[in-house]
Design a protein around this motif. Structure first.
Motif, PDB file in Angstrom:
ATOM      1  N   ASP A  20      -6.864  -0.686  -1.304  1.00 12.74           N
ATOM      2  CA  ASP A  20      -6.304   0.217  -2.298  1.00 12.74           C
ATOM      3  C   ASP A  20      -6.037   1.564  -1.630  1.00 12.74           C
ATOM      4  O   ASP A  20      -6.475   1.811  -0.512  1.00 12.74           O
ATOM      5  CB  ASP A  20      -7.288   0.372  -3.462  1.00 12.74           C
ATOM      6  CG  ASP A  20      -6.641   0.876  -4.735  1.00 12.74           C
ATOM      7  OD1 ASP A  20      -5.407   1.052  -4.771  1.00 12.74           O
ATOM      8  OD2 ASP A  20      -7.377   1.103  -5.707  1.00 12.74           O
TER       9      ASP A  20
ATOM     10  N   THR B 263     -12.608  -2.574  -0.471  1.00 16.58           N
ATOM     11  CA  THR B 263     -13.788  -2.924  -1.250  1.00 16.58           C
ATOM     12  C   THR B 263     -14.021  -4.424  -1.097  1.00 16.58           C
ATOM     13  O   THR B 263     -13.171  -5.223  -1.504  1.00 16.58           O
ATOM     14  CB  THR B 263     -13.591  -2.584  -2.740  1.00 16.58           C
ATOM     15  OG1 THR B 263     -13.235  -1.212  -2.860  1.00 16.58           O
ATOM     16  CG2 THR B 263     -14.861  -2.852  -3.529  1.00 16.58           C
TER      17      THR B 263
ATOM     18  N   THR C 204     -10.481  -6.132  -1.710  1.00 19.10           N
ATOM     19  CA  THR C 204      -9.309  -5.427  -2.205  1.00 19.10           C
ATOM     20  C   THR C 204      -9.028  -4.198  -1.359  1.00 19.10           C
ATOM     21  O   THR C 204      -9.930  -3.411  -1.066  1.00 19.10           O
ATOM     22  CB  THR C 204      -9.537  -4.984  -3.671  1.00 19.10           C
ATOM     23  OG1 THR C 204      -9.836  -6.134  -4.454  1.00 19.10           O
ATOM     24  CG2 THR C 204      -8.322  -4.293  -4.242  1.00 19.10           C
TER      25      THR C 204
ATOM     26  N   GLN D 130      -5.098  -7.539  -3.234  1.00 24.09           N
ATOM     27  CA  GLN D 130      -6.343  -8.259  -3.464  1.00 24.09           C
ATOM     28  C   GLN D 130      -6.282  -9.620  -2.794  1.00 24.09           C
ATOM     29  O   GLN D 130      -5.348 -10.390  -3.014  1.00 24.09           O
ATOM     30  CB  GLN D 130      -6.606  -8.436  -4.955  1.00 24.09           C
ATOM     31  CG  GLN D 130      -7.937  -9.060  -5.250  1.00 24.09           C
ATOM     32  CD  GLN D 130      -8.242  -9.066  -6.743  1.00 24.09           C
ATOM     33  OE1 GLN D 130      -7.418  -8.688  -7.552  1.00 24.09           O
ATOM     34  NE2 GLN D 130      -9.422  -9.504  -7.084  1.00 24.09           N
TER      35      GLN D 130
ATOM     36  N   LYS E 216      -6.557   5.661  -1.935  1.00 24.22           N
ATOM     37  CA  LYS E 216      -7.342   6.724  -2.564  1.00 24.22           C
ATOM     38  C   LYS E 216      -6.650   8.045  -2.248  1.00 24.22           C
ATOM     39  O   LYS E 216      -6.352   8.335  -1.084  1.00 24.22           O
ATOM     40  CB  LYS E 216      -8.765   6.735  -2.013  1.00 24.22           C
ATOM     41  CG  LYS E 216      -9.629   7.814  -2.602  1.00 24.22           C
ATOM     42  CD  LYS E 216     -11.026   7.772  -2.008  1.00 24.22           C
ATOM     43  CE  LYS E 216     -11.860   8.914  -2.572  1.00 24.22           C
ATOM     44  NZ  LYS E 216     -13.167   8.978  -1.932  1.00 24.22           N
TER      45      LYS E 216
ATOM     46  N   GLU F  76       1.742   2.153  -3.240  1.00 27.17           N
ATOM     47  CA  GLU F  76       0.510   2.442  -3.979  1.00 27.17           C
ATOM     48  C   GLU F  76       0.073   1.294  -4.889  1.00 27.17           C
ATOM     49  O   GLU F  76      -0.499   1.500  -5.959  1.00 27.17           O
ATOM     50  CB  GLU F  76       0.626   3.755  -4.746  1.00 27.17           C
ATOM     51  CG  GLU F  76       0.801   4.932  -3.813  1.00 27.17           C
ATOM     52  CD  GLU F  76       0.677   6.277  -4.491  1.00 27.17           C
ATOM     53  OE1 GLU F  76       0.165   6.334  -5.619  1.00 27.17           O
ATOM     54  OE2 GLU F  76       1.087   7.263  -3.872  1.00 27.17           O
ATOM     55  N   ASP F  77       0.340   0.071  -4.463  1.00 27.78           N
ATOM     56  CA  ASP F  77      -0.143  -1.124  -5.154  1.00 27.78           C
ATOM     57  C   ASP F  77      -1.437  -1.578  -4.497  1.00 27.78           C
ATOM     58  O   ASP F  77      -1.654  -1.342  -3.309  1.00 27.78           O
ATOM     59  CB  ASP F  77       0.879  -2.263  -5.056  1.00 27.78           C
ATOM     60  CG  ASP F  77       2.153  -1.974  -5.815  1.00 27.78           C
ATOM     61  OD1 ASP F  77       2.096  -1.198  -6.790  1.00 27.78           O
ATOM     62  OD2 ASP F  77       3.196  -2.526  -5.430  1.00 27.78           O
ATOM     63  N   LYS F  78      -2.291  -2.235  -5.272  1.00 27.83           N
ATOM     64  CA  LYS F  78      -3.499  -2.836  -4.720  1.00 27.83           C
ATOM     65  C   LYS F  78      -3.136  -4.148  -4.033  1.00 27.83           C
ATOM     66  O   LYS F  78      -2.214  -4.836  -4.459  1.00 27.83           O
ATOM     67  CB  LYS F  78      -4.508  -3.145  -5.823  1.00 27.83           C
ATOM     68  CG  LYS F  78      -5.210  -1.956  -6.387  1.00 27.83           C
ATOM     69  CD  LYS F  78      -6.248  -2.399  -7.393  1.00 27.83           C
ATOM     70  CE  LYS F  78      -6.964  -1.205  -7.974  1.00 27.83           C
ATOM     71  NZ  LYS F  78      -8.009  -1.608  -8.911  1.00 27.83           N
TER      72      LYS F  78
ATOM     73  N   LEU G   7       0.818  -1.204   0.000  1.00 33.25           N
ATOM     74  CA  LEU G   7       0.000   0.000   0.000  1.00 33.25           C
ATOM     75  C   LEU G   7       0.857   1.261   0.000  1.00 33.25           C
ATOM     76  O   LEU G   7       0.519   2.247  -0.665  1.00 33.25           O
ATOM     77  CB  LEU G   7      -0.966   0.002   1.192  1.00 33.25           C
ATOM     78  CG  LEU G   7      -2.085  -1.029   1.122  1.00 33.25           C
ATOM     79  CD1 LEU G   7      -2.855  -1.076   2.431  1.00 33.25           C
ATOM     80  CD2 LEU G   7      -3.022  -0.744  -0.041  1.00 33.25           C
TER      81      LEU G   7
ATOM     82  N   THR H 257      -8.369   2.255   1.434  1.00 35.92           N
ATOM     83  CA  THR H 257      -9.780   1.913   1.280  1.00 35.92           C
ATOM     84  C   THR H 257      -9.905   0.401   1.135  1.00 35.92           C
ATOM     85  O   THR H 257      -8.952  -0.274   0.753  1.00 35.92           O
ATOM     86  CB  THR H 257     -10.406   2.595   0.052  1.00 35.92           C
ATOM     87  OG1 THR H 257      -9.743   2.136  -1.123  1.00 35.92           O
ATOM     88  CG2 THR H 257     -10.308   4.101   0.134  1.00 35.92           C
TER      89      THR H 257
END
Length: 78
Positions: A37, A66, A35, A29, A39, A25-27, A22, A64
């Motif tokens: 992420d 999801t 996931t 999952q 923002k 700035e990688d996701k 993070l 964040t």
């Protein structure tokens, strides 16, 4: 079966890898779960709710989450 100490060590290792991803700035999952992420929130002007005074709000990054469709369905008993 893992001991509590082994479980704690494994979980801490996973969380450390997630944090590093993070920060880059990688996701992140996790299949069947969701996931994580980053923002980005740009600079903006805002108001102090107590005084009404206009203030400057600096740019920031927030993590964040999801949820996956699988998790959403489980949470809603579908």
């Amino acid at each position: 079966m893992l001991t509590i100490k082994e479980t704690e060590t494994a979980l801490n290792a996973i969380l450390e890898v997630m944090e590093e991803a993070l920060l880059a700035e990688d996701k992140v999952q996790i299949t069947g779960f969701g996931t994580f992420d980053i923002k980005k929130q740009s600079e903006r002007e805002g108001r102090n709710p107590r005084t009404g005074e206009q203030i400057h709000i600096q740019a920031s990054r927030n993590a964040t989450f999801t949820p996956s469709l699988v998790l959403k369905k489980k949470l809603n008993n579908k």
